[in-house]
Design a protein around this motif. Structure first.
Motif, short mmCIF file in Angstrom:
data_model
loop_
_atom_site.label_atom_id
_atom_site.label_comp_id
_atom_site.label_asym_id
_atom_site.label_seq_id
_atom_site.Cartn_x
_atom_site.Cartn_y
_atom_site.Cartn_z
N ALA A 4 2.00 1.94 -3.46
CA ALA A 4 0.97 2.37 -4.42
C ALA A 4 -0.34 2.57 -3.67
O ALA A 4 -1.23 1.70 -3.71
N PRO A 5 -0.51 3.69 -2.96
CA PRO A 5 -1.74 3.92 -2.20
C PRO A 5 -2.96 3.93 -3.11
O PRO A 5 -2.96 4.55 -4.17
N ASP A 6 -4.00 3.23 -2.69
CA ASP A 6 -5.21 3.07 -3.50
C ASP A 6 -6.41 3.34 -2.62
O ASP A 6 -6.70 2.58 -1.69
N VAL A 7 -7.14 4.43 -2.91
CA VAL A 7 -8.29 4.80 -2.09
C VAL A 7 -9.38 3.73 -2.17
O VAL A 7 -10.24 3.66 -1.29
N GLY A 8 -9.34 2.88 -3.18
CA GLY A 8 -10.34 1.84 -3.33
C GLY A 8 -10.15 0.65 -2.41
O GLY A 8 -11.05 -0.20 -2.28
N ILE A 9 -9.00 0.55 -1.77
CA ILE A 9 -8.74 -0.56 -0.85
C ILE A 9 -9.58 -0.37 0.42
O ILE A 9 -9.61 0.72 0.99
N ARG A 30 -4.65 12.75 -7.37
CA ARG A 30 -3.93 11.48 -7.57
C ARG A 30 -4.17 10.52 -6.41
O ARG A 30 -4.23 9.30 -6.62
N LEU A 31 -4.32 11.06 -5.21
CA LEU A 31 -4.50 10.20 -4.04
C LEU A 31 -5.96 9.97 -3.68
O LEU A 31 -6.27 9.36 -2.65
N GLY A 32 -6.87 10.47 -4.52
CA GLY A 32 -8.28 10.13 -4.36
C GLY A 32 -9.06 10.99 -3.40
O GLY A 32 -10.15 10.59 -2.96
N ARG A 58 -4.27 3.43 6.70
CA ARG A 58 -4.21 3.73 5.26
C ARG A 58 -4.30 5.23 5.01
O ARG A 58 -3.63 5.78 4.13
N ARG A 99 -1.43 7.35 3.03
CA ARG A 99 -1.70 8.16 1.84
C ARG A 99 -1.11 9.56 2.00
O ARG A 99 -0.55 10.13 1.05
N TYR A 140 0.83 -1.21 0.00
CA TYR A 140 0.00 0.00 0.00
C TYR A 140 0.86 1.26 0.00
O TYR A 140 0.56 2.23 -0.70
#
Length: 262
Positions: free
Chosen positions: A166-171, A226-228, A203, A207, A163
């Protein structure tokens, strides 16, 4: 000393060894450890320090205190460092884990001065006084919240490191729980026990730390998108609340003045 390997001077009978090193963009100092404690200052750029216990993001004009014997890795993002390698007996107050601190003007100037010294500088002259004052100034620094803990369990640590990369706000908690073959409730309880935070809080903090290097080349609006984050304002509020300073301080065109080169 400039661009001198520590191994070449570690034997010198000085409690404080100052070394300045310039690194190419994206350079990684792979896993290693030092016999001495290290005060690692980024005169330019951003550093990300990993240990088995956590990840510390070091913005420009900040430093990280690394305990002696701590196995660590450092990713350099446009960095010119000014380090002090310090005999552990000289700093019994050194923190037991890595710690990010601010570097005010006096400490910065002392560091930039010290890296001009030879390894066997005189202890009774100006150089010795600078070395002593450096330790007093470092001892006065307060910790900054630029880190996240990494769980000891290998499966949780793998989730966290992926994470961070590659931080993903969808996780979501449900996604992470499924990847570890646990119920969401059991996963959340286990994660909190190992990190002190819920997965969602962890998380969110990760981020924000990921934003620090992104702000070197992007605007607050670009990094927020970019980070949601729903808006630049929402990103700014979260960043300031968690890290104690607005993201605009790290954004492109607003960096602190770099240290003297060399």
């Amino acid at each position: 000393m400039k661009n001198v390997p520590l191994a070449d001077v570690d034997h010198v009978d000085r409690a404080v060894l100052p070394i300045g090193t310039d690194y190419p963009p994206g350079h990684v100092l792979d896993w290693h450890e030092h016999r001495r404690a290290q005060f690692l200052y980024g005169a330019t750029g951003v550093m990300v320090v990993d240990t088995g216990e956590g990840t510390w993001t070091v913005p420009p004009e900040r430093a990280v205190l690394i305990p002696a014997g701590t196995r660590h890795r450092v990713r350099m993002l446009g960095v010119s460092t000014r380090s002090l390698y310090i005999e552990p007996a000289a700093v019994p107050w050194w923190p037991g884990t890595c710690t990010v601190v601010d570097v005010p003007p006096l400490l910065r100037e002392l560091l930039l001065t010290a890296v001009e010294f030879e390894a066997d500088y005189s202890l009774s002259g100006r150089a010795g006084s600078v070395a002593d004052l450096l330790l007093h100034e470092i001892a006065a620094r307060a910790p900054l919240p630029f880190h996240v803990r990494i769980p000891a369990a290998a499966d949780l640590a793998a989730l966290c490191r992926a994470y961070l990369a590659a931080p993903d706000v969808g996780i979501s908690n449900a996604v992470w729980a499924a990847r570890t073959n646990m119920s969401e409730r059991a996963f959340t309880r286990r994660f909190r026990a190992q990190t002190g935070d819920s997965p969602a809080v962890w998380r969110g903090r990760a981020r924000l730390l990921a934003a620090v290097p992104l702000l070197r080349t992007g605007s607050v609006s670009e990094v927020a998108g970019r980070l949601g984050y729903a808006s630049p304002a929402a990103f700014t509020a979260a960043f300031t609340r968690t890290l104690g300073i607005p993201p605009s301080r790290f954004a492109r065109g607003h960096q602190g003045r770099p240290g003297r080169g060399g």
